[in-house]
Design an enzyme around this catalytic site. Structure first.
Site, PDB file in Angstrom:
ATOM      1  N   ARG A   6      -1.386  -4.687  -6.189  1.00 52.46           N
ATOM      2  CA  ARG A   6      -1.191  -6.134  -6.219  1.00 52.46           C
ATOM      3  C   ARG A   6       0.065  -6.451  -7.013  1.00 52.46           C
ATOM      4  NH1 ARG A   6      -5.887  -7.551  -8.549  1.00 52.46           N
ATOM      5  NH2 ARG A   6      -6.997  -7.317  -6.597  1.00 52.46           N
ATOM      6  N   GLU A  60      -1.974  -0.136   8.264  1.00 54.67           N
ATOM      7  CA  GLU A  60      -2.995  -0.978   8.879  1.00 54.67           C
ATOM      8  C   GLU A  60      -2.404  -1.837   9.993  1.00 54.67           C
ATOM      9  OE1 GLU A  60      -4.354  -3.239   5.548  1.00 54.67           O
ATOM     10  OE2 GLU A  60      -2.430  -4.221   5.239  1.00 54.67           O
ATOM     11  N   HIS A  75       3.366  -7.409   1.861  1.00 56.89           N
ATOM     12  CA  HIS A  75       2.721  -8.294   2.826  1.00 56.89           C
ATOM     13  C   HIS A  75       1.614  -9.115   2.171  1.00 56.89           C
ATOM     14  CE1 HIS A  75       0.133  -4.740   2.666  1.00 56.89           C
ATOM     15  NE2 HIS A  75      -0.846  -5.539   3.047  1.00 56.89           N
ATOM     16  N   HIS A  84       0.837  -1.198   0.000  1.00 59.41           N
ATOM     17  CA  HIS A  84       0.000   0.000   0.000  1.00 59.41           C
ATOM     18  C   HIS A  84       0.875   1.251   0.000  1.00 59.41           C
ATOM     19  CE1 HIS A  84      -3.156  -2.792   0.932  1.00 59.41           C
ATOM     20  NE2 HIS A  84      -2.676  -3.036   2.142  1.00 59.41           N
TER      21      HIS A  84
END
Length: 334
Positions: free
Chosen positions: A203, A125, A183, A107
């Site tokens: 992605r 996150e 991740h 991200h």
């Protein structure tokens, strides 16, 4: 001070999540958490969200049926002083059932997203592991420093897995995933996720899988290479966690960053037979996500009965709240 005639609007309410049927999802959110949907696979529930890609709705009280985003636009004061100037949530709370491996992804941070994604927020996150199968693993960064060209070639040839760091996962683990960290959740892991209010995912690698239409899912390698941290990642260790006790409740801080704070609470009023007061604040709203058990939230002459999988929004400056029951929950604020 809240005008007494306006006090009725500062009350907690239940939320109904948006649901997502990504190809790696399973059945546990339906079977174990009571999520109602006609989707064959249920990968994620966006429990507390004002994001247009998956807004949650109010499921109790005077706003029942309204989008949470609509309520907060009408009452931005519900967010609290820490969110002054906003009329939408700065965070997003999810439940995620990784029945199969998720794609390897990354991200962007706020600065990159603002410049390259039309002013959107980046995505930092955290994951709280609600459950995990034996030998379940997740991907967290790289074993060793890697050059951008080497990574690009590995992604193109499908050999990237040999460079990725895999970490064993067990129930009750906590992982903080800073923007830029490569991740992926592995198969057999169920997590509660708290993140910035963003749906930006680049992605990188998807094991050559195809969607329900027979097409390989889109990759975002160019942007991923721009934002990915290419230095080796220290294998994440579980933070020191200290349970604090008061009559009927034990609590611990499991994550704090500039975007959110997350505490785990263990409610048990069966023996003390007393209700536990929940502190409300002017500075921030609170979100309660019940992960186990059930209980009752009391405010004024009203109450909300909650069960495993339920999510409750508590406005900033809410009227006094008390709770009783036997439950494990996450409490999130900004």
């Amino acid at each position: 001070m809240i005008n007494k005639r306006e006090c009725w609007i500062y009350k907690p309410f239940l939320l109904k999540p948006a649901v997502k049927d990504y190809l790696w999802g399973g059945q546990r959110l339906k079977e174990d958490f009571g999520k109602e949907t006609d989707l064959e696979l249920l990968a994620e529930t966006w429990e507390c969200s004002t994001h247009p890609d998956g807004p949650s709705r109010v499921a109790s009280g005077i706003y029942r049926g309204k989008l949470l985003s609509e309520v907060l636009k009408e009452h931005p004061q519900y967010l609290g002083k820490n969110c002054e100037g906003l009329d939408e949530l700065p965070i997003l709370v999810k439940l995620i059932d990784a029945n199969k491996d998720l794609s390897v992804q990354v991200h962007p941070d706020d600065e990159f997203a603002k410049y390259h994604e039309n002013g959107m927020m980046g995505k930092t996150e955290m994951w709280y592991v609600v459950d995990a199968e034996k030998d379940a693993k997740l991907i967290y960064g790289f074993h060793h420093d890697i050059k951008q060209e080497t990574l690009k070639n590995a992604l193109t040839k499908g050999t990237v897995e040999k460079y990725l760091q895999k970490v064993k996962v067990k129930k009750d683990d906590v992982f903080f995933i800073k923007a830029g960290t490569v991740h992926a959740l592995g198969a057999g892991i169920l997590v509660a996720e708290v993140q910035e209010n963003s749906n930006l995912t680049y992605r990188m690698y998807d094991y050559g899988r195809k969607d329900k239409n027979g097409k390989e899912r889109k990759l975002h390698i160019t942007k991923a290479l721009e934002v990915a941290e290419l230095k080796s990642s220290i294998e994440p260790r579980q933070p020191l966690r200290v349970l604090k006790y008061k009559r009927g409740m034990a609590s611990e801080l499991i994550c704090r960053c500039k975007y959110f704070q997350v505490e785990r609470h263990l409610l048990n009023t069966e023996e003390c037979r007393e209700m536990v007061a929940i502190q409300t604040e002017e500075s921030s709203f609170k979100v309660i996500l019940c992960l186990k058990g059930c209980g009752t939230l009391l405010f004024g002459k009203e109450c909300i009965n909650f069960f495993k999988g339920d999510c409750i929004f508590i406005p900033a400056k809410s009227i006094p709240i008390k709770m009783h029951g036997y439950a494990q929950m996450l409490m999130i604020n900004c």
